[in-house]
Design a protein around this motif. Structure first.
Motif, short mmCIF file in Angstrom:
data_model
loop_
_atom_site.label_atom_id
_atom_site.label_comp_id
_atom_site.label_asym_id
_atom_site.label_seq_id
_atom_site.Cartn_x
_atom_site.Cartn_y
_atom_site.Cartn_z
N GLY A 50 2.29 5.43 -16.25
CA GLY A 50 1.96 4.19 -15.54
C GLY A 50 0.77 3.49 -16.15
O GLY A 50 0.17 3.93 -17.13
N THR A 51 0.42 2.39 -15.54
CA THR A 51 -0.68 1.53 -15.98
C THR A 51 -1.30 0.91 -14.74
O THR A 51 -0.62 0.74 -13.72
CB THR A 51 -0.17 0.43 -16.92
OG1 THR A 51 -1.18 -0.57 -17.08
CG2 THR A 51 1.09 -0.25 -16.39
N SER A 52 -2.56 0.57 -14.82
CA SER A 52 -3.21 -0.07 -13.67
C SER A 52 -2.57 -1.40 -13.32
O SER A 52 -2.67 -1.87 -12.18
CB SER A 52 -4.71 -0.27 -13.95
OG SER A 52 -4.90 -1.06 -15.12
N TRP A 53 -1.84 -2.02 -14.26
CA TRP A 53 -1.14 -3.26 -13.97
C TRP A 53 0.01 -3.04 -12.98
O TRP A 53 0.54 -4.01 -12.42
CB TRP A 53 -0.58 -3.88 -15.25
CG TRP A 53 -1.62 -4.39 -16.20
CD1 TRP A 53 -1.98 -3.83 -17.40
CD2 TRP A 53 -2.44 -5.55 -16.05
NE1 TRP A 53 -2.97 -4.56 -18.00
CE2 TRP A 53 -3.27 -5.63 -17.19
CE3 TRP A 53 -2.56 -6.53 -15.07
CZ2 TRP A 53 -4.20 -6.66 -17.37
CZ3 TRP A 53 -3.47 -7.55 -15.24
CH2 TRP A 53 -4.28 -7.61 -16.37
N LEU A 54 0.40 -1.79 -12.77
CA LEU A 54 1.50 -1.48 -11.84
C LEU A 54 1.11 -1.73 -10.38
O LEU A 54 1.98 -1.78 -9.51
CB LEU A 54 1.95 -0.03 -12.04
CG LEU A 54 3.19 0.47 -11.29
CD1 LEU A 54 4.39 -0.44 -11.51
CD2 LEU A 54 3.51 1.90 -11.71
N ALA A 55 -0.16 -1.89 -10.12
CA ALA A 55 -0.62 -2.20 -8.76
C ALA A 55 -0.28 -3.66 -8.46
O ALA A 55 -1.15 -4.54 -8.49
CB ALA A 55 -2.11 -1.94 -8.62
N THR A 56 0.99 -3.91 -8.18
CA THR A 56 1.47 -5.27 -7.96
C THR A 56 2.53 -5.28 -6.87
O THR A 56 3.24 -4.28 -6.68
CB THR A 56 2.03 -5.86 -9.27
OG1 THR A 56 2.37 -7.23 -9.07
CG2 THR A 56 3.26 -5.11 -9.75
N ALA A 57 2.62 -6.39 -6.15
CA ALA A 57 3.54 -6.47 -5.03
C ALA A 57 4.97 -6.20 -5.46
O ALA A 57 5.44 -6.71 -6.48
CB ALA A 57 3.45 -7.87 -4.40
N GLY A 58 5.67 -5.39 -4.68
CA GLY A 58 7.07 -5.12 -4.92
C GLY A 58 7.36 -3.92 -5.80
O GLY A 58 8.52 -3.47 -5.88
N SER A 59 6.35 -3.36 -6.45
CA SER A 59 6.61 -2.24 -7.34
C SER A 59 7.12 -1.02 -6.57
O SER A 59 7.96 -0.26 -7.06
CB SER A 59 5.37 -1.88 -8.15
OG SER A 59 4.31 -1.46 -7.31
N GLY A 60 6.62 -0.83 -5.35
CA GLY A 60 7.09 0.29 -4.53
C GLY A 60 8.54 0.13 -4.11
O GLY A 60 9.27 1.11 -3.96
N ASP A 61 8.99 -1.12 -3.92
CA ASP A 61 10.40 -1.37 -3.58
C ASP A 61 11.30 -0.93 -4.73
O ASP A 61 12.35 -0.30 -4.52
CB ASP A 61 10.62 -2.86 -3.29
CG ASP A 61 9.72 -3.39 -2.18
OD1 ASP A 61 9.38 -2.60 -1.28
OD2 ASP A 61 9.37 -4.58 -2.23
N VAL A 62 10.89 -1.26 -5.96
CA VAL A 62 11.65 -0.84 -7.14
C VAL A 62 11.71 0.68 -7.21
O VAL A 62 12.77 1.27 -7.48
CB VAL A 62 11.01 -1.43 -8.42
CG1 VAL A 62 11.70 -0.86 -9.67
CG2 VAL A 62 11.08 -2.94 -8.41
N LEU A 63 10.58 1.33 -6.98
CA LEU A 63 10.54 2.79 -7.03
C LEU A 63 11.48 3.42 -6.02
O LEU A 63 12.21 4.37 -6.33
CB LEU A 63 9.10 3.28 -6.78
CG LEU A 63 8.91 4.79 -6.71
CD1 LEU A 63 9.30 5.46 -8.03
CD2 LEU A 63 7.46 5.12 -6.34
N GLY A 64 11.50 2.90 -4.79
CA GLY A 64 12.39 3.46 -3.77
C GLY A 64 13.84 3.38 -4.17
O GLY A 64 14.60 4.35 -4.01
N GLY A 65 14.27 2.22 -4.71
CA GLY A 65 15.64 2.09 -5.14
C GLY A 65 15.98 3.02 -6.28
O GLY A 65 17.06 3.63 -6.33
N LEU A 66 15.05 3.16 -7.24
CA LEU A 66 15.27 4.05 -8.38
C LEU A 66 15.43 5.50 -7.93
O LEU A 66 16.34 6.21 -8.37
CB LEU A 66 14.09 3.90 -9.35
CG LEU A 66 14.02 4.87 -10.53
CD1 LEU A 66 15.26 4.76 -11.40
CD2 LEU A 66 12.75 4.59 -11.34
#
Length: 463
Positions: free
Chosen positions: A388-404
């Protein structure tokens, strides 16, 4: 190991440490050891011995090495070796040599931290704190672990070293992986010294491990045999959460993606492969679900298949669900779920991930800089994700993770494997999409397939 001569492991560790210090100096544009000024902070344990023997090797390569002995029980052989190589030792009552008014920040090129070993308690004694204060601003190389952190839990309690480089031996320790201590390690360099290693309580996946976990279609496979993942996510208030979660699921890892919710038309416009309601091998619920979160969870739970529970649906939990489940909270969500202080959870992620996994009889993926993934089975090692990268702290990234994660779960992975492989792929995709700069959640989702294609060939030794 029994056939090794006494002190052989320490000599191996010292050699690895000395070459790591030289590499660190070169990396800073200072060349090799010759003429460099190196100070060793030496405690009473084996880490102090490693530092002293490494100092002797560096002195023989032309470095000016000085050891500050912070205990009257410093390793005798190491002290003798350093002196024989031309190094110098000073005790606690000897004033610093620079004469610079109490600061030696200009007197040395690097500090080697050998104060406390892996058996030490968190925090530092006042004399060690004073020595570090005198050396403030000089780059630090820590031996095995930064002195003062809790090695086994990754917690910090009191003063500790913050290293630029940590040189560890045999294997990574929990504090190298778990925050907040991992943040104090700087770059971690592993030196193999031939140790026989026990089964770990903490582990971290690498690319080859993920390659072995990622589901591959069988020659006679079809879309149903490859797994069907369903998503009941999003709402009129947060339709984008539905699109992002579906984008995370719709990477080709599962044979089919189903979506049920208020954003159906929008989802299908961007993902024409996605179909509607029906049976699934795993459900993802909660992301952006707002007022529909409870009903989405109730429906998915009644289906009897494994679940990924995120965001809004976490608030409906009050105990075990009776089906295999993966909970994906960040620290604030977990704080609300178990009624603890967020700061406490951020200070003790290992403890609270384990506690929640036991309480809800589910795999808990506690998001953070170092995402911590705990199984309800106490004999299963906790996994810590380092991609990961600190740039990953962005809106919606957790939604992508849940689907994956849901797609991996539907494809047949065990919950602990789906969660940890999903976290690794998600972080690696963020790094790829970011290329060192800003990234959006949509960009992360788009990069997942490329990361999967870049994984190494599957090991023939694993099924």
């Amino acid at each position: 190991m029994a056939s090794l001569p006494e002190g052989a492991l320490m000599q191996r560790a010292a050699a690895g440490l000395a070459y790591a210090v030289i590499g660190h100096l070169r990396g800073r544009g200072l060349g090799g050891a010759y003429g460099k000024r190196i100070v060793l902070l030496v405690g009473s344990g084996d880490n102090g011995g490693d530092a002293l023997y490494a100092g002797a090797l560096l002195a023989r390569r032309g470095a000016r090495v000085e050891a500050w002995l912070l205990s009257d029980r410093a390793h005798a052989g190491g002290v003798a070796a350093l002196k024989a190589a031309g190094g110098h030792c000073v005790g606690l009552d000897t004033p610093p040599p620079s004469g610079s008014g109490g600061s030696t920040s200009g007197a040395f090129d690097v500090v080697v931290d050998g104060i406390v070993g892996i058996g030490g308690k968190p925090g530092l004694r006042p004399d060690a704190e004073a020595a570090l204060a005198l050396l403030a601003g000089i780059p630090v190389v820590s031996v095995d672990t930064p002195s003062g952190v809790c090695v086994d839990t990754g917690e910090v309690d009191g003063a500790h070293v913050t290293a630029d480089l940590t040189v560890t031996f045999g294997t990574h320790k929990p504090c190298h992986l778990l925050d907040p201590a991992a943040s104090a390690c700087g770059t971690v360099q592993l030196v193999d010294i031939g140790l026989r290693l026990p089964t770990p309580a903490i582990e971290s996946l690498e690319a080859a491990d993920v390659a072995d976990l990622v589901p591959r279609p069988a020659p006679d496979g079809h879309k149903y045999s490859r797994g069907v993942v369903g998503l009941r996510v999003g709402s009129a208030t947060y339709p984008g959460a539905a699109l992002l979660a579906v984008s995370g699921a719709n990477t080709g890892l599962a044979g089919m993606v189903r979506y049920v919710g208020t954003a159906s038309e929008w989802v299908k416009r961007h993902n024409p492969e996605v179909v509607g309601d029906g049976q699934a091998q795993a459900w993802v619920v909660g992301s952006g679900s707002a007022d529909g979160a409870n009903s989405a969870l109730a429906f998915a739970r009644a289906s009897g298949v494994p679940l990924v529970i995120d965001a809004d649906s976490l608030r409906a939990l009050n105990g075990p669900l009776g089906v295999p489940a993966i909970l994906t909270p960040h620290a604030g969500e977990l704080a609300a779920l178990i009624r603890e202080d967020r700061g406490e959870i951020e200070a003790r992620p290992l403890h609270y991930a384990r506690l929640a996994a036991k309480r809800f009889d589910a795999v808990v993926l506690l998001k953070g800089r170092r995402t911590t993934i705990a199984s309800p089975d106490p004999d299963t090692p906790v996994r810590v994700n380092t991609t990961g990268t600190s740039w990953l702290a962005t809106a919606g990234s957790g939604d992508v993770l849940g689907g994956l994660i849901g797609s991996l779960l539907a494809a047949g992975l065990a919950p602990i494997d789906a969660a940890s492989a999903g976290a690794w792929l998600h972080g690696a995709a963020a790094t790829l999409a970011s290329a060192g700069g800003p990234v959006t959640a949509s960009g992360v989702a788009a990069a997942i397939s490329a990361v999967i294609r870049s994984l190494p060939a599957v090991s023939p030794l694993r099924n």
